[in-house]
Design a protein around this motif. Structure first.
Motif, PDB file in Angstrom:
ATOM      1  N   LEU A 277     -20.699  86.306 -95.680  1.00  0.00           N
ATOM      2  CA  LEU A 277     -21.236  85.047 -96.189  1.00  0.00           C
ATOM      3  C   LEU A 277     -20.107  84.123 -96.619  1.00  0.00           C
ATOM      4  O   LEU A 277     -19.277  84.478 -97.458  1.00  0.00           O
ATOM      5  CB  LEU A 277     -22.182  85.326 -97.352  1.00  0.00           C
ATOM      6  N   MET A 278     -20.084  82.901 -96.049  1.00  0.00           N
ATOM      7  CA  MET A 278     -19.000  81.953 -96.290  1.00  0.00           C
ATOM      8  C   MET A 278     -19.570  80.588 -96.662  1.00  0.00           C
ATOM      9  O   MET A 278     -19.756  79.711 -95.809  1.00  0.00           O
ATOM     10  CB  MET A 278     -18.099  81.859 -95.056  1.00  0.00           C
ATOM     11  N   PRO A 279     -19.911  80.397 -97.944  1.00  0.00           N
ATOM     12  CA  PRO A 279     -20.356  79.063 -98.376  1.00  0.00           C
ATOM     13  C   PRO A 279     -19.301  78.011 -98.061  1.00  0.00           C
ATOM     14  O   PRO A 279     -18.116  78.193 -98.363  1.00  0.00           O
ATOM     15  CB  PRO A 279     -20.530  79.230 -99.891  1.00  0.00           C
ATOM     16  N   ASP A 280     -19.727  76.914 -97.465  1.00  0.00           N
ATOM     17  CA  ASP A 280     -18.819  75.842 -97.063  1.00  0.00           C
ATOM     18  C   ASP A 280     -18.779  74.811 -98.174  1.00  0.00           C
ATOM     19  O   ASP A 280     -19.691  73.984 -98.315  1.00  0.00           O
ATOM     20  CB  ASP A 280     -19.304  75.216 -95.752  1.00  0.00           C
ATOM     21  N   MET A 281     -17.721  74.831 -98.965  1.00  0.00           N
ATOM     22  CA  MET A 281     -17.672  73.982-100.139  1.00  0.00           C
ATOM     23  C   MET A 281     -17.275  72.538 -99.839  1.00  0.00           C
ATOM     24  O   MET A 281     -17.239  71.706-100.741  1.00  0.00           O
ATOM     25  CB  MET A 281     -16.743  74.600-101.180  1.00  0.00           C
ATOM     26  N   LYS A 282     -16.990  72.231 -98.576  1.00  0.00           N
ATOM     27  CA  LYS A 282     -16.830  70.832 -98.180  1.00  0.00           C
ATOM     28  C   LYS A 282     -18.186  70.176 -97.994  1.00  0.00           C
ATOM     29  O   LYS A 282     -18.294  68.948 -98.032  1.00  0.00           O
ATOM     30  CB  LYS A 282     -16.028  70.716 -96.876  1.00  0.00           C
ATOM     31  N   SER A 283     -19.222  70.996 -97.788  1.00  0.00           N
ATOM     32  CA  SER A 283     -20.532  70.463 -97.452  1.00  0.00           C
ATOM     33  C   SER A 283     -21.599  70.771 -98.492  1.00  0.00           C
ATOM     34  O   SER A 283     -22.518  69.968 -98.696  1.00  0.00           O
ATOM     35  CB  SER A 283     -20.991  71.010 -96.090  1.00  0.00           C
ATOM     36  N   LEU A 284     -21.528  71.916 -99.118  1.00  0.00           N
ATOM     37  CA  LEU A 284     -22.575  72.322-100.041  1.00  0.00           C
ATOM     38  C   LEU A 284     -22.567  71.490-101.319  1.00  0.00           C
ATOM     39  O   LEU A 284     -21.513  71.223-101.897  1.00  0.00           O
ATOM     40  CB  LEU A 284     -22.430  73.799-100.402  1.00  0.00           C
ATOM     41  N   ASP A 285     -23.741  71.122-101.753  1.00  0.00           N
ATOM     42  CA  ASP A 285     -23.906  70.440-103.035  1.00  0.00           C
ATOM     43  C   ASP A 285     -24.977  71.198-103.803  1.00  0.00           C
ATOM     44  O   ASP A 285     -26.122  70.768-103.918  1.00  0.00           O
ATOM     45  CB  ASP A 285     -24.299  68.974-102.809  1.00  0.00           C
ATOM     46  N   ALA A 286     -24.620  72.335-104.306  1.00  0.00           N
ATOM     47  CA  ALA A 286     -25.571  73.204-105.006  1.00  0.00           C
ATOM     48  C   ALA A 286     -24.926  73.729-106.274  1.00  0.00           C
ATOM     49  O   ALA A 286     -23.712  73.921-106.341  1.00  0.00           O
ATOM     50  CB  ALA A 286     -25.985  74.366-104.106  1.00  0.00           C
ATOM     51  N   GLY A 287     -25.735  73.974-107.280  1.00  0.00           N
ATOM     52  CA  GLY A 287     -25.239  74.537-108.510  1.00  0.00           C
ATOM     53  C   GLY A 287     -25.046  76.024-108.404  1.00  0.00           C
ATOM     54  O   GLY A 287     -25.478  76.665-107.432  1.00  0.00           O
ATOM     55  N   PRO A 288     -24.442  76.640-109.400  1.00  0.00           N
ATOM     56  CA  PRO A 288     -24.201  78.088-109.361  1.00  0.00           C
ATOM     57  C   PRO A 288     -25.469  78.904-109.175  1.00  0.00           C
ATOM     58  O   PRO A 288     -25.467  79.874-108.419  1.00  0.00           O
ATOM     59  CB  PRO A 288     -23.544  78.360-110.719  1.00  0.00           C
ATOM     60  N   ALA A 289     -26.553  78.526-109.838  1.00  0.00           N
ATOM     61  CA  ALA A 289     -27.782  79.309-109.740  1.00  0.00           C
ATOM     62  C   ALA A 289     -28.377  79.248-108.341  1.00  0.00           C
ATOM     63  O   ALA A 289     -28.825  80.271-107.794  1.00  0.00           O
ATOM     64  CB  ALA A 289     -28.802  78.819-110.770  1.00  0.00           C
ATOM     65  N   ALA A 290     -28.405  78.045-107.747  1.00  0.00           N
ATOM     66  CA  ALA A 290     -28.980  77.904-106.407  1.00  0.00           C
ATOM     67  C   ALA A 290     -28.146  78.649-105.377  1.00  0.00           C
ATOM     68  O   ALA A 290     -28.691  79.312-104.477  1.00  0.00           O
ATOM     69  CB  ALA A 290     -29.095  76.431-106.038  1.00  0.00           C
TER      70      ALA A 290
END
Length: 504
Positions: free
Chosen positions: A184-197
């Motif tokens: 699993l590789m969250p893309d932090m250039k694109s994601l706009d989510a909080g820690p819980a989500a």
């Protein structure tokens, strides 16, 4: 030395004479030996029996079981915007053809740079039924057949089509091969989510038997551009996963600036990775990164790349034909990387794809399997089938682009060059006849792996290897070089003589 501090991963679900024009054309013979595979003739003692499926390769790929017995893992970065098909239509009229490979696609959105893409996945026929799942299963099978352990899946969004593709791909992996990993590789250039989500989404995907875990059960979380968020923010995500979802984690951030951020991320990280370089003269920092990871007692995941050309961003790197591919694998092998990430499986917008494609066929994936075998087994595989690979651009790098926003060489990249590379894998010495447009060259090479450079000329390129009076290998490019192209295209095209079926 390899980093031994990390727990082992868990299995999911359980000088030759030159004829003629040497001084004129400056042909370069690349004869590097140990570490690059060039010149290697080592035999592999425990090879899989030859089969029809492996005949295209110049060597016998070891069995999946033997490759997976290695602690060293190879992942391919999967980018959800570019699956095999976007609409299940014939290739000459599908979304790629209508909107991504033409300047007037998507209502002219990409006209300034001549279209979004310059290549696409190797076309597939329309499927009946659940075609999306069928296509993902096909991609998993292709990766497994190349010796890849899993996909590092880019999480661009936590909802919508990209999220659904991740879920479908994860199910497809389970259906095809319970041992194929999904990291699993969250893309932090694109994601706009909080820690819980984000934690909730990671917990859902992490429940899959194919989710990549270590032997001790920890779920591997490996965000792209992790430094987009502070270490404290990531601590929140990992704490929520542990307390709310009973999920322990191994954090392996991919840092675009590893040197600047390693100290801050070390306390919460199991390993380090970087996105890497795409120019053949700028790979030396990989050794520094591997040493940095070791100093912190961390696992090191080495990026391995083919090339990089981005029409929409107006930039490209000089990859030096296959020199970047071979050089980055060299560092992974010699610097003792624990894991490798192929960057990328299928990001066609950056021309970084290893996956079989319309313009490259299986060229880069097949070459990667050779180095992958050395990486995972510790021995160079023996060349048992004569094979030729050709790579070149289809236009000089300085050809008139005719575009408002042309690609320009990235600062710091190697100087741009116009070359054809003839990469031979030979069981014994042979004579090589190469035609590049109006230029003809004949030379001899020893057995093993050899790379030869010739100047790029307009027209097509062919290569034929003979031994005695017999032709033992040959290859021909499908796309002619033009000095006056209609659109700027600075990726290196590839062709392998081992797979004539790649040629539509």
């Amino acid at each position: 030395m390899r980093n031994r501090t990390a727990p082992r991963h868990a299995a999911p679900g359980r000088g030759r004479r030159r004829a003629g024009l040497a001084a004129v054309v400056g042909v370069l013979l690349l004869t590097f030996a140990a570490g690059t595979g060039l010149g290697s003739t080592d035999a592999e003692d425990d090879r899989a029996a030859p089969s029809a499926a492996r005949d295209p390769l110049p060597f016998d790929l070891p069995s999946t079981e033997r490759l997976r017995a290695s602690d060293r893992l190879v992942f391919a970065h999967y980018f959800t915007p570019y699956p095999l098909s976007l609409d299940n239509r014939p290739a000459d009229e599908d979304y790629y053809a209508r909107n991504y490979l033409t300047a007037d696609g998507e209502d002219g959105k990409h006209a300034e740079y001549g279209g979004l893409l310059r290549d696409r996945p190797l076309p597939v026929a329309p499927e009946d039924g659940d075609w999306r799942s069928a296509h993902h299963r096909q991609e998993v099978r292709t990766a497994v057949a190349a010796g890849i352990d899993g996909f590092s899946v880019d999480l661009l969004s936590l909802e919508g089509p990209h999220w659904e593709r991740v879920r479908t791909l994860t199910r497809a992996a389970q259906e095809v091969d319970p041992g194929f990993r999904v990291m699993l590789m969250p893309d932090m250039k694109s994601l706009d989510a909080g820690p819980a989500a984000l934690a909730r989404a990671l917990a859902e995907l992490g429940a899959s038997p194919n989710a990549h875990r270590l032997d001790d059960g920890r779920l591997v979380v490996s965000p792209f551009k992790a430094e987009e968020k502070a270490p404290g923010w990531w601590r929140q995500v990992l704490d929520i996963l542990r307390t709310r979802y009973d999920t322990r984690t191994a954090f392996v951030p991919v840092l675009l600036d590893l040197t600047s951020h390693a100290e801050a991320f070390a306390p919460l990280s199991h390993g380090f990775s970087a996105w890497g370089s795409r120019s053949h003269t700028t790979l030396g920092h990989y050794s520094e990164h591997a040493e940095l990871a070791r100093r912190h007692g961390k696992l090191w995941m080495q990026p391995v790349a083919v090339q990089d050309a981005r029409p929409s961003q107006g930039v490209y790197d000089e990859a030096g034909n296959t020199a970047t591919l071979r050089g980055s694998w060299h560092h992974a092998i010699e610097d003792g990387a624990d894991w490798v990430q192929l960057t990328t499986w299928n990001d066609y917008s950056e021309s970084t794809q290893f996956a079989p494609s319309l313009h490259n066929g299986h060229t880069y994936l097949d070459l990667s399997s050779y180095y992958l075998t050395r990486f995972k087994t510790g021995s160079w595989p023996r060349v048992v089938r004569d094979t030729v690979y050709l790579t070149h651009r289809v236009q000089p790098h300085a050809a008139p682009a005719g575009l408002p926003r042309p690609m320009r060489l990235r600062p710091g990249s190697a100087p741009a060059r116009d070359t054809v590379e003839v990469l031979t894998f030979l069981t014994a010495p042979g004579a090589v006849d190469v035609t590049v447009g109006d230029l003809h060259e004949r030379y001899t090479v020893r057995g093993g792996v050899r790379a030869e450079l010739l100047p790029l000329r307009p027209g097509r390129t062919t290569a034929e290897v003979t031994r005695g009076r017999a032709t033992v290998a040959e290859a021909a490019t499908r796309f002619a070089v033009s000095a006056a192209p209609r659109v700027q295209d600075l990726q290196y095209y590839g062709v392998t003589g081992g797979r004539p079926a790649d040629r539509p």
